[in-house]
Design a protein around this motif. Sequence first.
Motif, mmCIF file in Angstrom:
data_model
loop_
_atom_site.group_PDB
_atom_site.id
_atom_site.type_symbol
_atom_site.label_atom_id
_atom_site.label_comp_id
_atom_site.label_asym_id
_atom_site.label_seq_id
_atom_site.Cartn_x
_atom_site.Cartn_y
_atom_site.Cartn_z
ATOM 1 N N THR A 107 0.813 -1.212 0.000
ATOM 2 C CA THR A 107 0.000 0.000 0.000
ATOM 3 C C THR A 107 0.849 1.265 0.000
ATOM 4 N N ARG A 108 2.169 1.080 0.115
ATOM 5 C CA ARG A 108 3.073 2.237 0.168
ATOM 6 C C ARG A 108 4.394 1.852 -0.485
ATOM 7 N N PHE A 109 4.921 2.729 -1.323
ATOM 8 C CA PHE A 109 6.195 2.468 -1.990
ATOM 9 C C PHE A 109 7.341 2.999 -1.135
ATOM 10 N N THR A 110 8.434 2.237 -1.115
ATOM 11 C CA THR A 110 9.584 2.628 -0.291
ATOM 12 C C THR A 110 10.855 2.835 -1.104
ATOM 13 N N LEU A 111 10.798 2.599 -2.408
ATOM 14 C CA LEU A 111 12.007 2.712 -3.221
ATOM 15 C C LEU A 111 12.452 4.167 -3.330
ATOM 16 N N PRO A 112 13.756 4.415 -3.477
ATOM 17 C CA PRO A 112 14.243 5.801 -3.610
ATOM 18 C C PRO A 112 13.764 6.427 -4.913
ATOM 19 N N LEU A 113 13.446 7.709 -4.849
ATOM 20 C CA LEU A 113 12.970 8.446 -6.016
ATOM 21 C C LEU A 113 13.932 9.570 -6.361
ATOM 22 N N ASP A 114 14.061 9.825 -7.643
ATOM 23 C CA ASP A 114 14.847 10.954 -8.149
ATOM 24 C C ASP A 114 13.854 11.977 -8.706
ATOM 25 N N TRP A 115 13.829 13.174 -8.117
ATOM 26 C CA TRP A 115 12.869 14.210 -8.500
ATOM 27 C C TRP A 115 13.440 15.162 -9.565
ATOM 28 N N SER A 116 14.475 14.743 -10.277
ATOM 29 C CA SER A 116 15.151 15.633 -11.236
ATOM 30 C C SER A 116 14.253 16.172 -12.340
ATOM 31 N N LEU A 117 13.184 15.463 -12.687
ATOM 32 C CA LEU A 117 12.359 15.858 -13.826
ATOM 33 C C LEU A 117 11.233 16.821 -13.450
ATOM 34 N N THR A 118 11.216 17.262 -12.213
ATOM 35 C CA THR A 118 10.166 18.185 -11.788
ATOM 36 C C THR A 118 10.757 19.229 -10.854
ATOM 37 N N LYS A 119 10.129 20.390 -10.805
ATOM 38 C CA LYS A 119 10.667 21.453 -9.946
ATOM 39 C C LYS A 119 9.567 22.431 -9.557
ATOM 40 N N GLY A 120 9.898 23.327 -8.661
ATOM 41 C CA GLY A 120 8.993 24.398 -8.275
ATOM 42 C C GLY A 120 7.679 23.901 -7.707
ATOM 43 N N PHE A 121 6.594 24.578 -8.094
ATOM 44 C CA PHE A 121 5.270 24.258 -7.563
ATOM 45 C C PHE A 121 4.859 22.832 -7.906
ATOM 46 N N ARG A 122 5.166 22.395 -9.120
ATOM 47 C CA ARG A 122 4.793 21.029 -9.519
ATOM 48 C C ARG A 122 5.434 20.002 -8.597
#
Length: 200
Positions: A107-122
Amino acid sequence: MNQPPDMLRPLAGTSPAHLSALRDRLGQQAARDELLDVTICTTDSPVGELLLAATPAGLVRIAFDSEDHDQVLEQLSHALGPRILTSPRALDQARRELDEYFARHRTRFTLPLDWSLTKGFRRTVQEYLPRISYGRTSSYKDVAEAIGNARAIRAVGTACATNPLPIVVPCHRVLRSDGSLGGYLGGLDAKTLLLELERG
Protein backbone atom coordinates in the motif's frame (compact mmCIF):
# COMPACT_ATOMS: atom_id res chain seq x y z
CA MET A 1 24.31 -15.39 -46.19
CA ASN A 2 26.02 -12.51 -44.38
CA GLN A 3 28.52 -13.50 -41.71
CA PRO A 4 28.72 -11.51 -38.46
CA PRO A 5 31.77 -9.29 -38.06
CA ASP A 6 34.72 -10.96 -36.33
CA MET A 7 34.10 -9.21 -33.03
CA LEU A 8 30.47 -10.44 -32.97
CA ARG A 9 31.18 -14.06 -34.00
CA PRO A 10 31.61 -15.28 -30.39
CA LEU A 11 28.01 -14.17 -29.67
CA ALA A 12 26.46 -15.64 -32.82
CA GLY A 13 25.09 -18.81 -31.16
CA THR A 14 24.38 -17.31 -27.76
CA SER A 15 20.94 -17.94 -26.26
CA PRO A 16 18.62 -14.99 -25.50
CA ALA A 17 18.84 -15.79 -21.77
CA HIS A 18 22.64 -15.66 -21.86
CA LEU A 19 22.60 -12.40 -23.83
CA SER A 20 20.20 -10.94 -21.26
CA ALA A 21 22.54 -11.98 -18.45
CA LEU A 22 25.51 -10.42 -20.28
CA ARG A 23 23.53 -7.20 -20.75
CA ASP A 24 22.70 -7.14 -17.04
CA ARG A 25 26.35 -7.67 -16.08
CA LEU A 26 27.38 -4.88 -18.44
CA GLY A 27 24.76 -2.60 -16.90
CA GLN A 28 25.86 -3.41 -13.34
CA GLN A 29 29.51 -2.80 -14.19
CA ALA A 30 28.72 0.46 -15.96
CA ALA A 31 26.68 1.59 -12.95
CA ARG A 32 29.51 0.70 -10.56
CA ASP A 33 31.94 2.64 -12.71
CA GLU A 34 29.48 5.59 -12.85
CA LEU A 35 29.28 5.38 -16.64
CA LEU A 36 25.47 5.46 -16.82
CA ASP A 37 23.09 8.39 -16.70
CA VAL A 38 19.90 6.33 -16.86
CA THR A 39 19.02 2.64 -16.57
CA ILE A 40 15.78 1.45 -18.14
CA CYS A 41 13.56 -1.59 -18.48
CA THR A 42 9.96 -2.41 -19.31
CA THR A 43 7.57 -4.39 -17.14
CA ASP A 44 4.07 -5.74 -17.69
CA SER A 45 1.23 -4.53 -15.49
CA PRO A 46 -2.58 -4.53 -15.39
CA VAL A 47 -2.47 -1.01 -16.91
CA GLY A 48 -0.23 -2.13 -19.78
CA GLU A 49 3.50 -2.21 -20.35
CA LEU A 50 5.36 0.35 -18.25
CA LEU A 51 8.74 1.87 -19.06
CA LEU A 52 10.80 2.31 -15.89
CA ALA A 53 13.84 4.58 -15.75
CA ALA A 54 16.25 5.17 -12.88
CA THR A 55 19.35 7.22 -12.17
CA PRO A 56 21.87 6.42 -9.43
CA ALA A 57 19.67 8.57 -7.14
CA GLY A 58 16.51 6.51 -7.68
CA LEU A 59 13.49 5.88 -9.89
CA VAL A 60 13.07 8.94 -12.11
CA ARG A 61 10.35 8.07 -14.63
CA ILE A 62 7.45 5.70 -15.21
CA ALA A 63 5.88 5.89 -18.67
CA PHE A 64 2.64 4.24 -19.70
CA ASP A 65 2.27 2.17 -22.84
CA SER A 66 0.06 4.93 -24.25
CA GLU A 67 3.05 7.29 -24.22
CA ASP A 68 5.63 7.10 -27.00
CA HIS A 69 8.49 5.30 -25.24
CA ASP A 70 10.99 6.42 -27.88
CA GLN A 71 10.00 10.01 -27.26
CA VAL A 72 10.25 9.47 -23.49
CA LEU A 73 13.78 8.11 -23.94
CA GLU A 74 14.70 11.11 -26.06
CA GLN A 75 13.38 13.43 -23.33
CA LEU A 76 15.38 11.52 -20.70
CA SER A 77 18.48 11.80 -22.84
CA HIS A 78 18.11 15.59 -23.09
CA ALA A 79 17.19 16.07 -19.43
CA LEU A 80 19.53 13.61 -17.72
CA GLY A 81 22.24 12.55 -20.16
CA PRO A 82 22.66 10.32 -23.21
CA ARG A 83 24.18 7.29 -21.47
CA ILE A 84 21.07 5.09 -21.24
CA LEU A 85 21.24 1.31 -20.91
CA THR A 86 18.62 -1.42 -20.56
CA SER A 87 19.23 -3.36 -17.36
CA PRO A 88 16.18 -5.02 -15.74
CA ARG A 89 18.17 -6.19 -12.72
CA ALA A 90 19.06 -2.61 -11.80
CA LEU A 91 15.33 -1.93 -11.51
CA ASP A 92 14.46 -5.09 -9.56
CA GLN A 93 13.21 -3.19 -6.51
CA ALA A 94 10.94 -0.97 -8.58
CA ARG A 95 9.50 -3.93 -10.49
CA ARG A 96 9.04 -5.93 -7.29
CA GLU A 97 7.25 -3.10 -5.48
CA LEU A 98 4.98 -2.47 -8.47
CA ASP A 99 4.15 -6.20 -8.70
CA GLU A 100 3.34 -6.22 -4.97
CA TYR A 101 1.15 -3.14 -5.38
CA PHE A 102 -0.82 -4.65 -8.26
CA ALA A 103 -1.21 -7.88 -6.25
CA ARG A 104 -2.66 -5.79 -3.36
CA HIS A 105 0.25 -6.75 -1.09
CA ARG A 106 1.72 -3.23 -0.94
CA THR A 107 0.00 0.00 0.00
CA ARG A 108 3.07 2.24 0.17
CA PHE A 109 6.20 2.47 -1.99
CA THR A 110 9.58 2.63 -0.29
CA LEU A 111 12.01 2.71 -3.22
CA PRO A 112 14.24 5.80 -3.61
CA LEU A 113 12.97 8.45 -6.02
CA ASP A 114 14.85 10.95 -8.15
CA TRP A 115 12.87 14.21 -8.50
CA SER A 116 15.15 15.63 -11.24
CA LEU A 117 12.36 15.86 -13.83
CA THR A 118 10.17 18.18 -11.79
CA LYS A 119 10.67 21.45 -9.95
CA GLY A 120 8.99 24.40 -8.28
CA PHE A 121 5.27 24.26 -7.56
CA ARG A 122 4.79 21.03 -9.52
CA ARG A 123 7.37 19.29 -7.37
CA THR A 124 5.71 20.62 -4.21
CA VAL A 125 2.41 19.08 -5.34
CA GLN A 126 3.98 15.80 -6.42
CA GLU A 127 5.91 15.41 -3.17
CA TYR A 128 2.63 15.93 -1.29
CA LEU A 129 0.67 13.25 -3.20
CA PRO A 130 2.01 10.18 -1.29
CA ARG A 131 0.35 11.65 1.83
CA ILE A 132 -3.02 10.75 0.29
CA SER A 133 -3.58 7.33 1.85
CA TYR A 134 -4.01 4.14 -0.14
CA GLY A 135 -7.68 3.64 -0.95
CA ARG A 136 -8.54 7.30 -0.31
CA THR A 137 -8.98 10.20 -2.71
CA SER A 138 -8.60 13.96 -2.52
CA SER A 139 -9.78 16.78 -4.76
CA TYR A 140 -7.57 19.20 -6.64
CA LYS A 141 -8.97 21.86 -4.33
CA ASP A 142 -8.08 19.84 -1.20
CA VAL A 143 -4.50 19.41 -2.42
CA ALA A 144 -4.18 23.13 -3.21
CA GLU A 145 -5.36 23.99 0.30
CA ALA A 146 -3.11 21.38 1.90
CA ILE A 147 0.02 22.85 0.31
CA GLY A 148 -0.99 26.39 1.31
CA ASN A 149 -2.18 27.81 -2.01
CA ALA A 150 -5.96 27.42 -2.07
CA ARG A 151 -6.39 29.30 -5.36
CA ALA A 152 -3.96 27.10 -7.31
CA ILE A 153 -6.50 24.42 -8.20
CA ARG A 154 -5.71 24.46 -11.92
CA ALA A 155 -1.96 24.41 -11.23
CA VAL A 156 -2.47 21.34 -9.03
CA GLY A 157 -4.20 19.68 -11.99
CA THR A 158 -1.23 20.52 -14.22
CA ALA A 159 1.19 19.12 -11.62
CA CYS A 160 -0.78 15.87 -11.52
CA ALA A 161 -0.92 15.70 -15.33
CA THR A 162 2.87 16.11 -15.62
CA ASN A 163 3.80 13.74 -12.78
CA PRO A 164 6.87 11.80 -14.01
CA LEU A 165 6.29 8.98 -11.51
CA PRO A 166 2.63 7.94 -11.82
CA ILE A 167 1.39 5.06 -9.67
CA VAL A 168 4.34 5.38 -7.25
CA VAL A 169 3.50 9.08 -6.76
CA PRO A 170 -0.29 8.58 -6.68
CA CYS A 171 -1.78 11.39 -8.76
CA HIS A 172 -4.56 8.92 -9.63
CA ARG A 173 -5.98 9.59 -6.14
CA VAL A 174 -6.76 13.21 -7.03
CA LEU A 175 -10.25 13.86 -8.41
CA ARG A 176 -12.38 16.86 -9.32
CA SER A 177 -14.45 18.42 -6.54
CA ASP A 178 -17.62 16.81 -7.96
CA GLY A 179 -16.00 13.37 -7.68
CA SER A 180 -15.41 12.92 -11.41
CA LEU A 181 -12.07 11.55 -12.52
CA GLY A 182 -10.48 14.54 -14.22
CA GLY A 183 -7.57 13.68 -16.52
CA TYR A 184 -4.80 11.11 -16.26
CA LEU A 185 -1.57 10.62 -18.19
CA GLY A 186 -2.21 6.89 -18.55
CA GLY A 187 -5.83 7.39 -19.64
CA LEU A 188 -9.07 7.27 -17.66
CA ASP A 189 -9.32 3.46 -17.92
CA ALA A 190 -5.98 3.17 -16.13
CA LYS A 191 -7.04 5.70 -13.47
CA THR A 192 -10.29 3.80 -12.90
CA LEU A 193 -8.43 0.49 -12.61
CA LEU A 194 -5.99 1.90 -10.05
CA LEU A 195 -8.76 3.39 -7.93
CA GLU A 196 -10.77 0.17 -8.04
CA LEU A 197 -7.69 -1.88 -7.18
CA GLU A 198 -7.11 0.25 -4.08
CA ARG A 199 -10.73 0.06 -3.00
CA GLY A 200 -10.29 -3.71 -2.86
